[in-house]
Design an enzyme around this catalytic site. Structure first.
Site, PDB file in Angstrom:
ATOM      1  N   TYR A  66      -1.229  -0.549  10.481  1.00  0.00           N
ATOM      2  CA  TYR A  66      -1.354  -0.847   9.039  1.00  0.00           C
ATOM      3  C   TYR A  66      -0.070  -0.411   8.324  1.00  0.00           C
ATOM      4  CZ  TYR A  66      -3.663  -1.066   4.406  1.00  0.00           C
ATOM      5  OH  TYR A  66      -4.006  -1.363   3.103  1.00  0.00           O
ATOM      6  N   SER A  72       0.858  -1.192   0.000  1.00  0.00           N
ATOM      7  CA  SER A  72       0.000   0.000   0.000  1.00  0.00           C
ATOM      8  C   SER A  72       0.891   1.238   0.000  1.00  0.00           C
ATOM      9  CB  SER A  72      -0.849  -0.016   1.273  1.00  0.00           C
ATOM     10  OG  SER A  72      -1.439   1.249   1.495  1.00  0.00           O
TER      11      SER A  72
HETATM   12  N1  LIG Z   1      -8.832  -0.602  -0.945  1.00  0.00           N
HETATM   13  C1  LIG Z   1      -7.794   0.190  -0.691  1.00  0.00           C
HETATM   14  O1  LIG Z   1      -7.943   1.415  -0.562  1.00  0.00           O
HETATM   15  C2  LIG Z   1      -6.410  -0.384  -0.602  1.00  0.00           C
HETATM   16  C3  LIG Z   1      -5.324   0.492  -0.683  1.00  0.00           C
HETATM   17  C4  LIG Z   1      -4.030  -0.028  -0.610  1.00  0.00           C
HETATM   18  C5  LIG Z   1      -3.839  -1.392  -0.453  1.00  0.00           C
HETATM   19  N2  LIG Z   1      -4.920  -2.215  -0.368  1.00  0.00           N
HETATM   20  C6  LIG Z   1      -4.665  -3.656  -0.181  1.00  0.00           C
HETATM   21  O2  LIG Z   1      -5.265  -4.388  -1.232  1.00  0.00           O
HETATM   22  C7  LIG Z   1      -5.490  -5.733  -0.792  1.00  0.00           C
HETATM   23  C8  LIG Z   1      -6.895  -6.164  -1.203  1.00  0.00           C
HETATM   24  O3  LIG Z   1      -7.849  -5.408  -0.464  1.00  0.00           O
HETATM   25  P1  LIG Z   1      -9.212  -4.876  -1.087  1.00  0.00           P
HETATM   26  O4  LIG Z   1      -9.168  -3.397  -1.008  1.00  0.00           O
HETATM   27  O5  LIG Z   1      -9.495  -5.551  -2.376  1.00  0.00           O
HETATM   28  O6  LIG Z   1     -10.235  -5.316   0.079  1.00  0.00           O
HETATM   29  P2  LIG Z   1     -11.426  -6.423   0.116  1.00  0.00           P
HETATM   30  O7  LIG Z   1     -11.864  -6.468   1.537  1.00  0.00           O
HETATM   31  O8  LIG Z   1     -12.437  -6.099  -0.910  1.00  0.00           O
HETATM   32  O9  LIG Z   1     -10.665  -7.764  -0.260  1.00  0.00           O
HETATM   33  C9  LIG Z   1      -9.762  -8.399   0.638  1.00  0.00           C
HETATM   34  C10 LIG Z   1     -10.070  -9.879   0.697  1.00  0.00           C
HETATM   35  O10 LIG Z   1      -9.140 -10.486   1.617  1.00  0.00           O
HETATM   36  C11 LIG Z   1      -9.857 -11.467   2.346  1.00  0.00           C
HETATM   37  N3  LIG Z   1      -9.213 -11.762   3.632  1.00  0.00           N
HETATM   38  C12 LIG Z   1      -9.230 -11.007   4.761  1.00  0.00           C
HETATM   39  N4  LIG Z   1      -8.594 -11.649   5.749  1.00  0.00           N
HETATM   40  C13 LIG Z   1      -8.167 -12.830   5.242  1.00  0.00           C
HETATM   41  C14 LIG Z   1      -7.444 -13.926   5.773  1.00  0.00           C
HETATM   42  N5  LIG Z   1      -7.033 -13.955   7.060  1.00  0.00           N
HETATM   43  N6  LIG Z   1      -7.171 -14.971   4.959  1.00  0.00           N
HETATM   44  C15 LIG Z   1      -7.575 -14.969   3.682  1.00  0.00           C
HETATM   45  N7  LIG Z   1      -8.293 -13.972   3.135  1.00  0.00           N
HETATM   46  C16 LIG Z   1      -8.571 -12.907   3.900  1.00  0.00           C
HETATM   47  C17 LIG Z   1     -11.246 -10.885   2.543  1.00  0.00           C
HETATM   48  O11 LIG Z   1     -12.199 -11.894   2.825  1.00  0.00           O
HETATM   49  C18 LIG Z   1     -11.486 -10.186   1.215  1.00  0.00           C
HETATM   50  O12 LIG Z   1     -12.175 -11.022   0.314  1.00  0.00           O
HETATM   51  C19 LIG Z   1      -5.264  -5.722   0.731  1.00  0.00           C
HETATM   52  O13 LIG Z   1      -3.989  -6.248   1.020  1.00  0.00           O
HETATM   53  C20 LIG Z   1      -5.307  -4.247   1.078  1.00  0.00           C
HETATM   54  O14 LIG Z   1      -4.587  -3.933   2.239  1.00  0.00           O
HETATM   55  C21 LIG Z   1      -6.203  -1.751  -0.453  1.00  0.00           C
END
Ligand SMILES: NC(=O)c1ccc[n+]([C@@H]2O[C@H](COP(=O)([O-])OP(=O)(O)OC[C@H]3O[C@@H](n4cnc5c(N)ncnc54)[C@H](O)[C@@H]3O)[C@@H](O)[C@H]2O)c1
Length: 269
Positions: A150, A137
């Site tokens: 985080y 991130s």
């Molecule tokens: N959305 C944002 O603004 C953003 C920004 C920077 C980085 N990210 C990163 O992107 C990645 C994806 O996140 P997203 O935004 O698509 O969110 P999201 O919640 O839509 O998807 C994340 C998925 O991870 C799964 N998950 C959570 N805990 C878990 C575990 N212990 N084991 C297996 N699966 C698990 C959830 O069930 C979910 O389906 C994450 O690593 C997040 O930190 C997101």
């Protein structure tokens, strides 16, 4: 074969969009998540997009589940060419308010989940001379206030990726790390933190993104093809990172002002 990808957290958001981007190129997808309903939906969408594959419930906190997932990839697909460590959760709160349990929960999923994913799948990517893509991130690079657990977990993902980049070069395993700014997904569903209004503040930031999860998956696809190690999908993130590298103090000053504003807002609510 060079068309087999595994993704953690593939039942939603960015993980799903990455699956669909590679499915459009006809790839085989090994999809895992703790959300089985989401996984089934992703697989259906993958098939409609031109790919195929299988799903498996896998909690990235549990190394034995990741090992079982790697075995399933070997049995069903004969191996893996790209490993995407994407599963993650959201958290926030000022350092003085965060409990040690908040820290342990965040580190167990967002950092150790990636460490365990890399370790469980290393033999497979070494065999295929494949690639590892870790989802970190912009928080890893900028350390915004009110989310230190985080920030630390994601900075760890960047450090791990840099370490693997150099250690695995001789084995011809490619390594990439992705640092997006906020974008709209279901990430807030997993939010954990001591102050509920921080969740609302993060919600606003997610909504304000000029690009979608699908745009980010497209950008990752392009940059991986170019061999770029550090992938920053947001234009604004690329600019901020440049400033920080040239003049970190300017960013610390800006972040300190932001911290004051955030605290004032918390008090007002
Ligand atoms: N959305 C944002 O603004 C953003 C920004 C920077 C980085 N990210 C990163 O992107 C990645 C994806 O996140 P997203 O935004 O698509 O969110 P999201 O919640 O839509 O998807 C994340 C998925 O991870 C799964 N998950 C959570 N805990 C878990 C575990 N212990 N084991 C297996 N699966 C698990 C959830 O069930 C979910 O389906 C994450 O690593 C997040 O930190 C997101």
């Amino acid at each position: 074969m060079h068309n087999r990808m595994m993704i953690t957290g593939a039942g939603s958001g960015l993980g799903r969009e990455i699956a669909l981007r590679w499915a459009r190129d006809g790839w085989q997808l090994a999809l895992s998540d703790v959300n089985e309903g989401g996984l089934a939906e992703t697989l259906k969408m993958v098939r409609e997009a031109g790919g195929d594959g299988f799903t498996m419930r896998c909690d990235v906190r549990d190394y034995s589940q990741l090992i079982a997932f790697a075995q399933a990839c070997e049995e069903k697909l004969g191996g893996i060419d790209i490993v995407v460590n994407n599963a993650g959760v959201a958290s926030g709160g000022f350092f003085d308010e965060l409990s040690l349990e908040d820290w342990e929960w965040q580190i167990a999923i967002n950092l150790m989940g990636v460490v365990k994913g890399c370790k469980a799948f290393l033999p497979l990517v070494q065999k295929s001379k494949g690639k590892i893509i870790n989802i970190a991130s912009m928080a890893a690079l900028m350390q915004a206030p009110g989310m230190s657990n985080y920030n630390v977990a994601k900075a760890g993902v960047v450090a791990l990726s840099e370490s693997l980049l150099v250690e695995l070069r001789q084995a011809e395993v490619g390594v990439h790390v992705v640092c997006p700014s906020f974008f709209q997904t279901n990430l807030l569903d997993s939010f954990r933190g001591p102050t509920p209004n921080v969740k609302a503040q993060i919600g606003k930031l997610l909504e304000s993104s000029p690009i979608t999860a699908a745009d980010i998956a497209d950008y990752i696809h392009q940059q991986v093809a170019k061999g770029e190690f550090m992938i920053l999908p947001h234009e604004e993130g690329r600019m901020a990172w440049k400033v920080k590298q040239q003049n970190p103090q300017a960013i610390y000053d800006e972040m300190a002002m932001l911290a004051e504003k955030k605290r004032a807002k918390s008090r007002a609510l």
